[in-house]
Design a protein around this motif. Sequence first.
Motif, PDB file in Angstrom:
ATOM      1  N   CYS A  17      -4.268   0.849  -2.401  1.00 44.38           N
ATOM      2  CA  CYS A  17      -5.188   1.123  -1.296  1.00 44.38           C
ATOM      3  C   CYS A  17      -5.651   2.569  -1.405  1.00 44.38           C
ATOM      4  O   CYS A  17      -5.094   3.337  -2.185  1.00 44.38           O
ATOM      5  CB  CYS A  17      -4.521   0.864   0.049  1.00 44.38           C
ATOM      6  N   THR A  29      -6.227   4.843  -7.088  1.00 42.18           N
ATOM      7  CA  THR A  29      -6.049   4.046  -5.875  1.00 42.18           C
ATOM      8  C   THR A  29      -5.850   2.575  -6.214  1.00 42.18           C
ATOM      9  O   THR A  29      -5.198   1.862  -5.460  1.00 42.18           O
ATOM     10  CB  THR A  29      -7.225   4.221  -4.886  1.00 42.18           C
ATOM     11  N   CYS A  81       0.803  -1.203   0.000  1.00 39.16           N
ATOM     12  CA  CYS A  81       0.000   0.000   0.000  1.00 39.16           C
ATOM     13  C   CYS A  81       0.846   1.267   0.000  1.00 39.16           C
ATOM     14  O   CYS A  81       0.332   2.355   0.100  1.00 39.16           O
ATOM     15  CB  CYS A  81      -0.940  -0.025   1.212  1.00 39.16           C
ATOM     16  N   VAL A 137      -4.575  13.184  -1.349  1.00 36.67           N
ATOM     17  CA  VAL A 137      -4.493  11.894  -0.673  1.00 36.67           C
ATOM     18  C   VAL A 137      -3.026  11.508  -0.614  1.00 36.67           C
ATOM     19  O   VAL A 137      -2.268  11.743  -1.556  1.00 36.67           O
ATOM     20  CB  VAL A 137      -5.327  10.825  -1.415  1.00 36.67           C
ATOM     21  N   GLU A 138      -2.606  10.894   0.518  1.00 43.09           N
ATOM     22  CA  GLU A 138      -1.181  10.632   0.762  1.00 43.09           C
ATOM     23  C   GLU A 138      -0.901   9.153   1.019  1.00 43.09           C
ATOM     24  O   GLU A 138      -1.699   8.459   1.624  1.00 43.09           O
ATOM     25  CB  GLU A 138      -0.754  11.459   1.970  1.00 43.09           C
ATOM     26  N   TRP A 139       0.291   8.717   0.554  1.00 38.90           N
ATOM     27  CA  TRP A 139       0.826   7.375   0.809  1.00 38.90           C
ATOM     28  C   TRP A 139       2.254   7.506   1.309  1.00 38.90           C
ATOM     29  O   TRP A 139       2.928   8.483   1.018  1.00 38.90           O
ATOM     30  CB  TRP A 139       0.858   6.555  -0.485  1.00 38.90           C
ATOM     31  N   GLY A 146      -5.220   5.172   0.538  1.00 36.15           N
ATOM     32  CA  GLY A 146      -4.367   6.231   1.062  1.00 36.15           C
ATOM     33  C   GLY A 146      -5.057   6.986   2.190  1.00 36.15           C
ATOM     34  O   GLY A 146      -6.100   6.574   2.693  1.00 36.15           O
ATOM     35  N   THR A 147      -4.480   8.121   2.584  1.00 31.74           N
ATOM     36  CA  THR A 147      -4.993   8.928   3.689  1.00 31.74           C
ATOM     37  C   THR A 147      -5.237  10.340   3.194  1.00 31.74           C
ATOM     38  O   THR A 147      -4.346  10.946   2.586  1.00 31.74           O
ATOM     39  CB  THR A 147      -3.962   8.981   4.839  1.00 31.74           C
ATOM     40  N   GLN A 148      -6.422  10.874   3.457  1.00 33.03           N
ATOM     41  CA  GLN A 148      -6.707  12.243   3.058  1.00 33.03           C
ATOM     42  C   GLN A 148      -5.861  13.204   3.861  1.00 33.03           C
ATOM     43  O   GLN A 148      -5.616  13.003   5.045  1.00 33.03           O
ATOM     44  CB  GLN A 148      -8.181  12.558   3.244  1.00 33.03           C
ATOM     45  N   VAL A 149      -5.407  14.279   3.210  1.00 31.10           N
ATOM     46  CA  VAL A 149      -4.510  15.251   3.820  1.00 31.10           C
ATOM     47  C   VAL A 149      -5.200  16.602   3.935  1.00 31.10           C
ATOM     48  O   VAL A 149      -5.844  17.054   2.993  1.00 31.10           O
ATOM     49  CB  VAL A 149      -3.235  15.420   2.961  1.00 31.10           C
ATOM     50  N   GLN A 194       1.993  12.445  -2.452  1.00 34.37           N
ATOM     51  CA  GLN A 194       0.662  13.036  -2.392  1.00 34.37           C
ATOM     52  C   GLN A 194       0.080  13.122  -3.792  1.00 34.37           C
ATOM     53  O   GLN A 194       0.752  13.592  -4.712  1.00 34.37           O
ATOM     54  CB  GLN A 194       0.705  14.430  -1.775  1.00 34.37           C
ATOM     55  N   ARG A 216       6.932  10.686   1.577  1.00 42.50           N
ATOM     56  CA  ARG A 216       5.520  10.572   1.268  1.00 42.50           C
ATOM     57  C   ARG A 216       5.258  10.923  -0.191  1.00 42.50           C
ATOM     58  O   ARG A 216       6.041  11.629  -0.826  1.00 42.50           O
ATOM     59  CB  ARG A 216       4.718  11.489   2.165  1.00 42.50           C
TER      60      ARG A 216
END
Length: 106
Positions: free
Chosen positions: A51, A46, A26, A73-75, A53-56, A87, A85
């Motif tokens: 996956c 995605t 991921c 969105v960040e990985w 990811g995480t919203q920033v 983005q 990272r």
Amino acid sequence: MKLPSPASLLLVLAAASSTTGCASSCSASAEKLTNLKRGMSYDEATGVMGCPGTQVGTQVTHDAPDTADVSTVEWDGPDRGVASRTQLDFRDGHLLSFTTGNRGGW
């Protein structure tokens, strides 16, 4: 004190390596980044990344990245694990651009 059996230890090690494998699939990699194309839908991007990811930060709207006016969105990765990272910036649910860099000025 009773020590765990060798079979128990093997099961614990197998579970740990399996969890590690999922986490690494991921994160960003050079190969994944070359497969990203401007204009891709959020779902396509995605899928490439492995996956959601995480919203920033804050978004222009409170909708999900696939429907928000603008979102990031960040990985983790691609280099040095969580020290770096990637983005991805989305506009109207489509990939606009991506950047990679170090976290926290490292």
